[in-house]
Design an enzyme around this catalytic site. Structure first.
Site, PDB file in Angstrom:
ATOM      1  CB  ALA A 104      -0.914  -0.023   1.221  1.00  0.00           C
ATOM      2  CE1 TYR A 105       3.691   2.406  -4.013  1.00  0.00           C
ATOM      3  CE2 TYR A 105       1.790   0.961  -4.010  1.00  0.00           C
ATOM      4  CZ  TYR A 105       3.079   1.228  -4.380  1.00  0.00           C
ATOM      5  OH  TYR A 105       3.765   0.307  -5.115  1.00  0.00           O
ATOM      6  CG  LEU A 106       2.401   5.059   4.024  1.00  0.00           C
ATOM      7  CD1 LEU A 106       3.557   5.081   5.001  1.00  0.00           C
ATOM      8  CD2 LEU A 106       1.080   4.877   4.748  1.00  0.00           C
TER       9      LEU A 106
END
Length: 147
Positions: free
Chosen positions: A27-29
Protein backbone atom coordinates in the site's frame (compact mmCIF):
# COMPACT_ATOMS: atom_id res chain seq x y z
CA UNK A 1 19.70 2.70 -7.52
CA UNK A 2 16.93 0.63 -9.06
CA UNK A 3 17.35 0.13 -12.82
CA UNK A 4 14.56 -1.93 -14.34
CA UNK A 5 12.51 -2.60 -17.46
CA UNK A 6 8.85 -3.57 -17.20
CA UNK A 7 6.66 -5.51 -19.67
CA UNK A 8 3.06 -6.64 -19.97
CA UNK A 9 2.60 -10.40 -20.21
CA UNK A 10 -0.41 -11.67 -22.15
CA UNK A 11 0.36 -15.39 -22.13
CA UNK A 12 3.01 -17.44 -20.37
CA UNK A 13 4.59 -20.36 -22.27
CA UNK A 14 5.39 -22.28 -19.05
CA UNK A 15 3.95 -23.21 -15.65
CA UNK A 16 4.81 -20.62 -13.00
CA UNK A 17 4.38 -23.16 -10.19
CA UNK A 18 7.80 -24.56 -11.10
CA UNK A 19 9.48 -21.40 -9.80
CA UNK A 20 9.99 -19.88 -6.34
CA UNK A 21 7.51 -17.19 -5.40
CA UNK A 22 6.56 -14.62 -2.78
CA UNK A 23 3.14 -13.42 -1.68
CA UNK A 24 3.17 -9.63 -1.64
CA UNK A 25 0.74 -7.08 -0.27
CA UNK A 26 1.56 -3.40 -0.56
CA UNK A 27 0.00 0.00 0.00
CA UNK A 28 1.07 3.59 -0.52
CA UNK A 29 1.37 6.35 2.04
CA UNK A 30 2.41 8.80 -0.68
CA UNK A 31 2.91 8.62 -4.44
CA UNK A 32 5.07 11.71 -5.11
CA UNK A 33 7.61 10.78 -3.89
CA UNK A 34 6.67 7.13 -3.55
CA UNK A 35 6.48 5.94 0.04
CA UNK A 36 5.27 2.37 0.18
CA UNK A 37 4.73 -0.28 2.81
CA UNK A 38 5.02 -3.93 1.84
CA UNK A 39 4.46 -7.34 3.33
CA UNK A 40 6.45 -9.99 1.48
CA UNK A 41 5.61 -13.38 2.95
CA UNK A 42 6.35 -12.77 6.67
CA UNK A 43 8.70 -9.80 6.20
CA UNK A 44 7.69 -6.13 6.29
CA UNK A 45 9.28 -3.06 4.68
CA UNK A 46 8.94 0.68 4.25
CA UNK A 47 10.25 1.83 0.86
CA UNK A 48 11.08 5.27 -0.54
CA UNK A 49 11.45 5.66 -4.33
CA UNK A 50 12.52 8.82 -6.10
CA UNK A 51 11.05 10.00 -9.40
CA UNK A 52 12.11 8.15 -12.53
CA UNK A 53 11.02 5.49 -14.99
CA UNK A 54 14.05 3.42 -16.07
CA UNK A 55 16.27 4.32 -13.11
CA UNK A 56 15.53 5.79 -9.68
CA UNK A 57 16.75 5.76 -6.13
CA UNK A 58 15.18 3.17 -3.84
CA UNK A 59 15.63 2.70 -0.10
CA UNK A 60 14.13 -0.21 1.87
CA UNK A 61 13.83 -0.20 5.65
CA UNK A 62 12.59 -3.12 7.74
CA UNK A 63 9.31 -2.76 9.63
CA UNK A 64 7.76 -4.83 12.37
CA UNK A 65 4.45 -6.54 11.71
CA UNK A 66 2.80 -4.15 14.17
CA UNK A 67 4.26 -1.06 12.49
CA UNK A 68 3.15 -2.36 9.08
CA UNK A 69 -0.44 -2.86 10.25
CA UNK A 70 -0.47 0.56 11.94
CA UNK A 71 0.76 2.28 8.75
CA UNK A 72 -1.67 0.25 6.64
CA UNK A 73 -4.55 2.16 8.27
CA UNK A 74 -3.00 5.40 6.98
CA UNK A 75 -2.49 4.24 3.37
CA UNK A 76 -4.35 5.84 0.46
CA UNK A 77 -6.04 4.06 -2.42
CA UNK A 78 -5.98 0.38 -3.30
CA UNK A 79 -4.17 -2.31 -1.37
CA UNK A 80 -2.26 -4.26 -4.04
CA UNK A 81 -1.93 -8.02 -3.77
CA UNK A 82 0.21 -10.16 -6.06
CA UNK A 83 2.28 -13.29 -6.32
CA UNK A 84 5.83 -12.66 -7.53
CA UNK A 85 7.64 -15.49 -9.31
CA UNK A 86 11.41 -15.38 -9.73
CA UNK A 87 12.63 -16.87 -13.00
CA UNK A 88 16.35 -17.04 -13.81
CA UNK A 89 17.11 -15.40 -17.14
CA UNK A 90 20.84 -15.90 -17.46
CA UNK A 91 23.88 -16.00 -15.20
CA UNK A 92 23.09 -12.68 -13.48
CA UNK A 93 19.53 -11.58 -14.32
CA UNK A 94 16.17 -12.64 -12.93
CA UNK A 95 12.69 -12.06 -14.33
CA UNK A 96 10.19 -11.12 -11.65
CA UNK A 97 6.70 -11.99 -12.87
CA UNK A 98 3.93 -10.35 -10.86
CA UNK A 99 0.50 -11.98 -11.07
CA UNK A 100 -1.97 -9.55 -9.55
CA UNK A 101 -5.00 -10.53 -7.46
CA UNK A 102 -8.17 -8.77 -6.38
CA UNK A 103 -9.10 -5.59 -8.24
CA UNK A 104 -6.27 -6.10 -10.76
CA UNK A 105 -6.76 -9.84 -11.27
CA UNK A 106 -5.66 -10.75 -14.79
CA UNK A 107 -2.83 -8.21 -14.88
CA UNK A 108 0.59 -9.84 -15.29
CA UNK A 109 3.76 -7.76 -15.39
CA UNK A 110 7.38 -8.83 -15.82
CA UNK A 111 10.25 -6.78 -14.42
CA UNK A 112 13.95 -7.25 -14.97
CA UNK A 113 16.47 -5.34 -12.84
CA UNK A 114 19.89 -4.48 -14.27
CA UNK A 115 23.25 -3.52 -12.82
CA UNK A 116 23.72 -0.67 -15.34
CA UNK A 117 21.58 1.64 -17.46
CA UNK A 118 23.52 0.54 -20.55
CA UNK A 119 22.62 -3.12 -19.96
CA UNK A 120 18.97 -2.16 -19.46
CA UNK A 121 18.92 -0.17 -22.70
CA UNK A 122 20.49 -3.05 -24.67
CA UNK A 123 18.20 -5.74 -23.23
CA UNK A 124 16.45 -8.06 -25.71
CA UNK A 125 13.38 -9.48 -23.96
CA UNK A 126 12.18 -13.08 -24.33
CA UNK A 127 9.58 -13.67 -27.05
CA UNK A 128 6.71 -14.09 -24.59
CA UNK A 129 7.14 -10.56 -23.20
CA UNK A 130 4.46 -8.20 -24.46
CA UNK A 131 4.47 -4.43 -24.64
CA UNK A 132 7.39 -2.60 -23.00
CA UNK A 133 5.72 -0.37 -20.38
CA UNK A 134 8.91 0.83 -18.71
CA UNK A 135 8.21 4.42 -19.67
CA UNK A 136 4.46 4.29 -18.97
CA UNK A 137 3.66 5.49 -15.46
CA UNK A 138 0.24 3.80 -15.87
CA UNK A 139 1.87 0.49 -14.87
CA UNK A 140 3.72 1.71 -11.79
CA UNK A 141 2.30 0.03 -8.72
CA UNK A 142 1.93 3.48 -7.14
CA UNK A 143 -0.34 4.51 -10.05
CA UNK A 144 -2.36 1.28 -9.79
CA UNK A 145 -2.88 2.02 -6.11
CA UNK A 146 -4.74 5.20 -7.10
CA UNK A 147 -7.03 3.69 -9.79
Amino acid sequence: MEIERKYLIHELPFDLSEYPCHEIEQAYLNTDPVIRIRRQDSEYYLTYKSKGLLAREEYNLPLTKEAYHHLLTKADGNLLSKTRYNIPLDDHLTIEIDVFHGKFSGLILAEVEFPTIEEAQNFCPPDYFGEDVTFSPDYHNSTLSQK
